[in-house]
Write a protein that holds these residues in place. Structure first.
Motif, short mmCIF file in Angstrom:
data_model
loop_
_atom_site.label_atom_id
_atom_site.label_comp_id
_atom_site.label_asym_id
_atom_site.label_seq_id
_atom_site.Cartn_x
_atom_site.Cartn_y
_atom_site.Cartn_z
N ARG A 53 1.00 -1.33 -0.13
CA ARG A 53 0.19 0.11 0.07
C ARG A 53 0.84 1.33 0.04
N TRP A 54 1.87 1.38 0.66
CA TRP A 54 2.71 2.42 0.67
C TRP A 54 3.29 2.67 -0.71
N LEU A 56 2.06 1.93 -3.34
CA LEU A 56 1.05 1.93 -4.32
C LEU A 56 0.41 3.40 -4.28
N GLY A 57 0.33 3.84 -2.90
CA GLY A 57 -0.08 5.21 -2.81
C GLY A 57 1.21 6.18 -2.75
N PRO A 61 0.89 4.22 4.89
CA PRO A 61 -0.40 3.70 5.04
C PRO A 61 -0.93 3.90 6.51
N SER A 63 -3.49 6.83 6.72
CA SER A 63 -4.01 8.10 6.34
C SER A 63 -5.69 7.94 6.63
N GLU A 67 -6.30 1.62 7.22
CA GLU A 67 -4.87 1.58 7.29
C GLU A 67 -4.64 1.63 8.56
N THR A 113 -10.12 1.16 -0.24
CA THR A 113 -9.64 2.22 -1.35
C THR A 113 -8.54 2.86 -0.88
N VAL A 114 -7.36 2.95 -1.74
CA VAL A 114 -6.28 3.92 -1.53
C VAL A 114 -6.65 5.25 -2.22
N ARG A 115 -6.62 6.36 -1.45
CA ARG A 115 -7.03 7.57 -1.96
C ARG A 115 -5.94 8.60 -1.85
N PRO A 116 -5.74 9.77 -2.51
CA PRO A 116 -4.70 10.67 -2.31
C PRO A 116 -4.95 11.24 -1.09
N ARG A 122 -0.37 15.70 4.46
CA ARG A 122 0.82 15.77 3.49
C ARG A 122 2.01 16.25 4.21
#
Length: 211
Positions: A53-54, A56-57, A61, A63, A67, A113-116, A122
Motif C-alpha cells: 500500500r505504501w 501504491l499510494g 499507509p 491516512s 490503514e 480504497t487507496v485515496r490521495p 501531506r
C-alpha cells in the motif's frame, strides 16, 4: 496481491487461535511453538500488505481508519514478539491473536480504497506521530490482556511472569504514548500555528497520559 496478504494474515491468526485453544486441552510446548510460527507468518503477511500500500499510494499507509487498524494489528503482533523475548507467558499467543483478529475484523468492514492524501496529512509527521501512537496502543493493549490473565481465578500462568510482562508492556506503551503526544503537538504547530487546541482528541490523549 494486497487482498491475498490480508487473507493470509487472517488465516494465520485463526490458526494461532485454534492452536491456542488446543493447548488448553493438551498442554504441549509444540503447540506454543507452532502458535508463534503462525503468529509470525501473520505479521510477515501484514508487513508485505502495508509495504504494498505504501508503494501504491506513495505515502505511509496511515491516512485513514482502515490503514490505521491494519497497522495497529501489525503493531500488536510486533509488540508481542518484542515483549515476549524475555518474559514468555505460556499460551499468550492465543490472547494476542484474539486482539489482532478484533482489529483486523473491524478493518475488514471499512473501505480499503487507496485515496490521495488530503492537504492536512501531506507531512512526514503523519508517519512519525501516527505510527508511534499506534505502537503505544498496541503495547498498552497487551498490558491489558496480561492484566486480565493475572486476575483470572485458577490461572495456569505464573503470577510473577505475568506481572513482569505487564510492567514491561505498560512502560513501553507509556514511553511511546509520551512521544506520540509530543510529536502530535509539533505537527499541530507546523500545520495550524499552535501546539495545543484542546480539541477532543488532544484532550483525551492528555487524560490517558495522566492516568
Amino acid at each position: 496481491m494486497n487482498a491475498t496478504m490480508i487473507n493470509m494474515a487472517f488465516g494465520c491468526l485463526l490458526a494461532t487461535l485454534l492452536l491456542g485453544a488446543l493447548r488448553r486441552l493438551v498442554a504441549r510446548s509444540t503447540l506454543d511453538f507452532l502458535g508463534n510460527v503462525t503468529l509470525g507468518l501473520g505479521w510477515i503477511a501484514l508487513t508485505v500488505f502495508l509495504g504494498g500500500r505504501w508503494q501504491l499510494g506513495g505515502f505511509a499507509p496511515l491516512s485513514n481508519q482502515y490503514e490505521s487498524l491494519v497497522f495497529l494489528t501489525w503493531s500488536v503482533l510486533l509488540c508481542h514478539f518484542v515483549l515476549a523475548t524475555s518474559r514468555t507467558i505460556d499460551g499468550f499467543g492465543f490472547c494476542t491473536s484474539l486482539l489482532a483478529l478484533l482489529f483486523l475484523g473491524i478493518a475488514s468492514l471499512l473501505d480499503p480504497t487507496v485515496r490521495p492524501l488530503v492537504p492536512a496529512l501531506r507531512s512526514n509527521w503523519l508517519l512519525f506521530h501516527v505510527s508511534t501512537t499506534m505502537l503505544a496502543y498496541a503495547a498498552l493493549g497487551l498490558a491489558t490482556l496480561s492484566s486480565i490473565l493475572y486476575l483470572k481465578p485458577g490461572r495456569e500462568f505464573a503470577g510473577d511472569t505475568i506481572d513482569a510482562f505487564t510492567c514491561r508492556a505498560t512502560i513501553l506503551g507509556f514511553i511511546l504514548l509520551t512521544l506520540g503526544v509530543i510529536l502530535g503537538a509539533v505537527w499541530a504547530n507546523e500545520a495550524w500555528g499552535k501546539y495545543w487546541s484542546w480539541d477532543p482528541k488532544e484532550t483525551w490523549s492528555l487524560i490517558t497520559w495522566f492516568v
